[in-house]
Design an enzyme around this catalytic site. Structure first.
Site, PDB file in Angstrom:
ATOM      1  CE  LYS A  46     -11.133  -2.183  48.450  1.00 45.11           C
ATOM      2  NZ  LYS A  46     -12.047  -2.247  47.160  1.00 45.11           N
ATOM      3  NE  ARG A  89      -7.755  -6.222  44.031  1.00 48.05           N
ATOM      4  CZ  ARG A  89      -7.988  -6.280  42.805  1.00 48.05           C
ATOM      5  NH1 ARG A  89      -7.018  -7.343  42.338  1.00 48.05           N
ATOM      6  NH2 ARG A  89      -8.177  -5.642  41.868  1.00 48.05           N
ATOM      7  NE  ARG A 115     -16.967  -7.101  42.360  1.00 45.91           N
ATOM      8  CZ  ARG A 115     -16.442  -6.814  42.381  1.00 45.91           C
ATOM      9  NH1 ARG A 115     -15.322  -7.082  43.094  1.00 45.91           N
ATOM     10  NH2 ARG A 115     -16.782  -5.127  43.576  1.00 45.91           N
TER      11      ARG A 115
HETATM   12  N1  EPU Z   1     -24.004  -6.112  39.849  1.00 41.94           N
HETATM   13  C1  EPU Z   1     -24.361  -6.120  38.389  1.00 41.94           C
HETATM   14  N2  EPU Z   1     -24.120  -5.926  37.162  1.00 41.94           N
HETATM   15  C2  EPU Z   1     -23.828  -4.181  37.699  1.00 41.94           C
HETATM   16  C3  EPU Z   1     -23.216  -4.018  38.832  1.00 41.94           C
HETATM   17  C4  EPU Z   1     -23.193  -5.341  39.461  1.00 41.94           C
HETATM   18  O1  EPU Z   1     -24.600  -7.546  37.975  1.00 41.94           O
HETATM   19  O2  EPU Z   1     -23.706  -3.871  36.419  1.00 41.94           O
HETATM   20  C5  EPU Z   1     -23.680  -6.926  40.668  1.00 41.94           C
HETATM   21  C6  EPU Z   1     -22.805  -7.321  41.321  1.00 41.94           C
HETATM   22  O3  EPU Z   1     -22.101  -8.538  40.369  1.00 41.94           O
HETATM   23  C7  EPU Z   1     -22.409  -7.678  42.668  1.00 41.94           C
HETATM   24  C8  EPU Z   1     -24.064  -7.118  42.591  1.00 41.94           C
HETATM   25  O4  EPU Z   1     -24.701  -6.660  41.204  1.00 41.94           O
HETATM   26  O5  EPU Z   1     -23.343  -9.271  42.436  1.00 41.94           O
HETATM   27  C9  EPU Z   1     -23.431  -5.606  43.852  1.00 41.94           C
HETATM   28  O6  EPU Z   1     -22.643  -4.798  42.676  1.00 41.94           O
HETATM   29  P1  EPU Z   1     -22.230  -3.251  43.153  1.00 41.94           P
HETATM   30  O7  EPU Z   1     -22.057  -2.682  42.037  1.00 41.94           O
HETATM   31  O8  EPU Z   1     -23.362  -2.574  44.471  1.00 41.94           O
HETATM   32  O9  EPU Z   1     -21.011  -4.019  43.925  1.00 41.94           O
HETATM   33  P2  EPU Z   1     -19.265  -2.747  43.187  1.00 41.94           P
HETATM   34  O10 EPU Z   1     -19.981  -1.885  43.350  1.00 41.94           O
HETATM   35  O11 EPU Z   1     -18.994  -3.970  42.364  1.00 41.94           O
HETATM   36  C10 EPU Z   1     -18.531  -2.250  45.466  1.00 41.94           C
HETATM   37  C11 EPU Z   1     -16.999  -2.613  46.665  1.00 41.94           C
HETATM   38  C12 EPU Z   1     -17.475  -3.796  47.040  1.00 41.94           C
HETATM   39  C13 EPU Z   1     -18.282  -3.785  48.086  1.00 41.94           C
HETATM   40  C14 EPU Z   1     -20.012  -3.513  47.544  1.00 41.94           C
HETATM   41  C15 EPU Z   1     -20.687  -3.491  48.070  1.00 41.94           C
HETATM   42  C16 EPU Z   1     -15.295  -1.268  45.726  1.00 41.94           C
HETATM   43  C17 EPU Z   1     -14.560  -0.480  44.245  1.00 41.94           C
HETATM   44  N3  EPU Z   1     -15.729  -1.564  45.875  1.00 41.94           N
HETATM   45  O12 EPU Z   1     -19.011  -3.474  44.618  1.00 41.94           O
HETATM   46  O13 EPU Z   1     -16.025  -3.340  48.174  1.00 41.94           O
HETATM   47  O14 EPU Z   1     -17.978  -4.745  48.336  1.00 41.94           O
HETATM   48  O15 EPU Z   1     -20.257  -2.356  46.180  1.00 41.94           O
HETATM   49  O16 EPU Z   1     -21.150  -2.072  48.891  1.00 41.94           O
HETATM   50  O17 EPU Z   1     -16.181   0.687  45.734  1.00 41.94           O
HETATM   51  C18 EPU Z   1     -14.517  -4.760  48.446  1.00 41.94           C
HETATM   52  O18 EPU Z   1     -13.372  -3.582  48.853  1.00 41.94           O
HETATM   53  O19 EPU Z   1     -13.463  -5.630  48.923  1.00 41.94           O
HETATM   54  C19 EPU Z   1     -15.769  -4.386  47.564  1.00 41.94           C
HETATM   55  C20 EPU Z   1     -15.141  -5.557  46.721  1.00 41.94           C
END
Ligand code: EPU
Length: 445
Positions: free
Chosen positions: A22, A421, A121
């Site tokens: 995904k 999802r 997030r």
């Molecule tokens: N964060 C911020 N500000 C930002 C970006 C992130 O505060 O600008 C915070 C987030 O709220 C979170 C942490 O930093 O608490 C890490 O966020 P990250 O950006 O690394 O995660 P993400 O990109 O939102 C992706 C995956 C998640 C997975 C995480 C960790 C996708 C679509 N989502 O999320 O997948 O858990 O990286 O590898 O790629 C899932 O598949 O169920 C899922 C949630």
């Protein structure tokens, strides 16, 4: 609205083929906006988030078809630069179109991103990076949209204050067609990002991992179309590995990404879970005797992924002893706990002593809700029984379904759309493994 009815306990036995990842598929669709030539993507999972993301690119003028597990996308170049609220707000990754739209048309409007309900997030790290590349981005609380403009995006030297998986990808997508060179420091290392980089390089992009946690992207004038097979979903594989052991069964996983699961397999074996490599991409996971409590702390790659902790909790409810799970990436990812407690699990929240929580946690510490906890303590083993439960995010959903499979009696699980999802035809695949699970319309019983 639909729900699952699951009768347990059942032992899971048989073969399963892991679907495409995904967290690559969604971004691969966005990539299609970077070229005028066709993109053909294989191994794409039939999941709701992918269907929504296809709607996002269609709303921007692309033609997209999805047959079997192959997606064909041709950008329509209509000049549309606004992601409609009703589509974009349902999918967090819709914000990733910002880079391609800015490169292409110099402007974009995206609704405040939605997605799974796992904490605040925000996308502040993405926005700061895009600004460093020359974009002006304002959030309007009047319409709930980010309004972005850039005469042209240029390369920049950007250091992420904290790890961000999609933030890293968003800036890669912005940098591939920008003028000059972009260096991303403290860039995320998740293997799904490398798959995305491979796709972009196959289209003519110039992207290299130059140092540990450093990615260098040199902009090119144009990208061309390509045909690409995305990697399998290692998070789905973890779910099936735990399903095999927790149900005291045996599951042979095809399209296994075992090579990217070292950290998981280490703790899995420590807890008493068994696996056998059949070949490079086939792995058998099986129950091999009583399980032992093992503590885990989630973290960025190559650590124990946050996506694994919810199914891990089920394993620990069946292990002897007291185990802890400390979530450091998201500030609110324990929504499954109350559901497992309804089924007889013994779980309590606690907040570990952390010297400098602002630095230690990956989320912005000021986003932490007063009543949110960062850790749980599970006492096992506890037999589970049926319950009426609901799922509030994707991984929590998989966890509740696994719990119902090993629980005594008939469980009713609401909120099936959360699991749709990210898991392709989950009930069909679980039924094939011996589970008694049916999907029914909410109001039929
Ligand atoms: N964060 C911020 N500000 C930002 C970006 C992130 O505060 O600008 C915070 C987030 O709220 C979170 C942490 O930093 O608490 C890490 O966020 P990250 O950006 O690394 O995660 P993400 O990109 O939102 C992706 C995956 C998640 C997975 C995480 C960790 C996708 C679509 N989502 O999320 O997948 O858990 O990286 O590898 O790629 C899932 O598949 O169920 C899922 C949630």
């Amino acid at each position: 609205m639909e729900k699952f009815i699951v009768s347990g306990p059942t032992v899971l036995h048989g073969d399963v083929t892991i679907a495409g990842a995904k967290n690559v598929a969604l971004k691969a669709i966005v990539v299609s906006l970077l070229t005028e030539e066709p993109i053909i993507l294989h191994n794409m999972p039939h999941i709701r988030d992918v269907l929504l993301m296809l709607e996002v690119v269609r709303s921007l003028g692309a033609t997209a078809t999805f047959e079997g597990n192959t997606v064909h996308i041709l950008d329509g170049k209509t000049g549309s630069t606004t992601v409609p609220l009703e589509i974009g707000a349902r999918l967090r990754t819709s914000s990733m179109v910002l880079g391609p739209m800015l490169s292409r048309y110099g402007k974009a409007m995206i609704p405040n991103p939605g997605g799974c309900r796992i904490g605040a997030r925000p996308i502040d790290r993405h926005i700061e990076g895009l600004k460093a590349m020359g974009a002006t981005i304002d959030y309007s609380s009047t319409d709930g949209f980010f309004h972005a403009e850039a005469k042209h995006l240029h390369g920049a030297d950007i250091t992420f204050e904290k790890n961000t998986h999609t933030g890293t990808e968003t800036l890669i997508l912005a940098a591939v067609l920008a003028d000059g060179t972009t260096v991303l420091r403290n860039a995320a290392e998740e293997v799904e990002i490398d798959d995305l980089i491979s796709l972009l390089c196959a289209m003519g992009a110039n992207i290299k991992r130059t140092e540990k946690r450093e990615i260098t992207i040199t902009g090119v004038p144009k990208l061309h179309g390509t045909e690409f097979t995305i990697m399998s979903d290692r998070n789905e594989e973890v779910t099936f590995a735990i399903a095999a052991v927790v149900s005291k069964g045996k599951i042979v996983v095809h399209h296994s990404e075992r090579r990217f699961l070292q950290e998981f397999l280490t703790v899995f074996e420590k807890a008493g879970g068994k696996f056998r490599a059949i070949d490079d991409t086939t792995t058998e996971y099986f129950y091999g005797g009583p399980l032992t409590a093992v503590d885990v702390t989630t973290g960025q790659h190559p650590g124990f992924m946050t996506d694994w902790q919810a199914p891990w909790a089920i394993l620990m409810t069946q292990a002897t002893g007291i185990s802890t799970i400390h979530e450091t990436v998201f500030e609110n990812r324990f929504s499954y706990v109350e559901e497992l407690k309804k089924m007889g699990a013994t779980i309590e929240y606690f907040d570990p002593e952390v010297a400098n929580p602002k630095e230690f946690y990956n989320f912005n510490f000021e986003d932490k809700a007063q009543d949110a906890h960062q850790a749980i303590r599970i006492t096992g083993p506890t037999p589970l029984h049926n319950a009426i439960t609901s799922m509030s995010d994707l991984r929590a959903g998989a966890t509740v379904v696994l719990a119902a499979i090993i629980a005594q009696g008939k469980s009713y699980i609401h909120g099936v759309e959360q699991i749709d999802r990210g898991y392709e035809h989950i009930e069909e695949r679980l039924r094939h493994l011996g589970a008694s699970i049916d999907r029914i319309e909410e109001d039929t019983i």
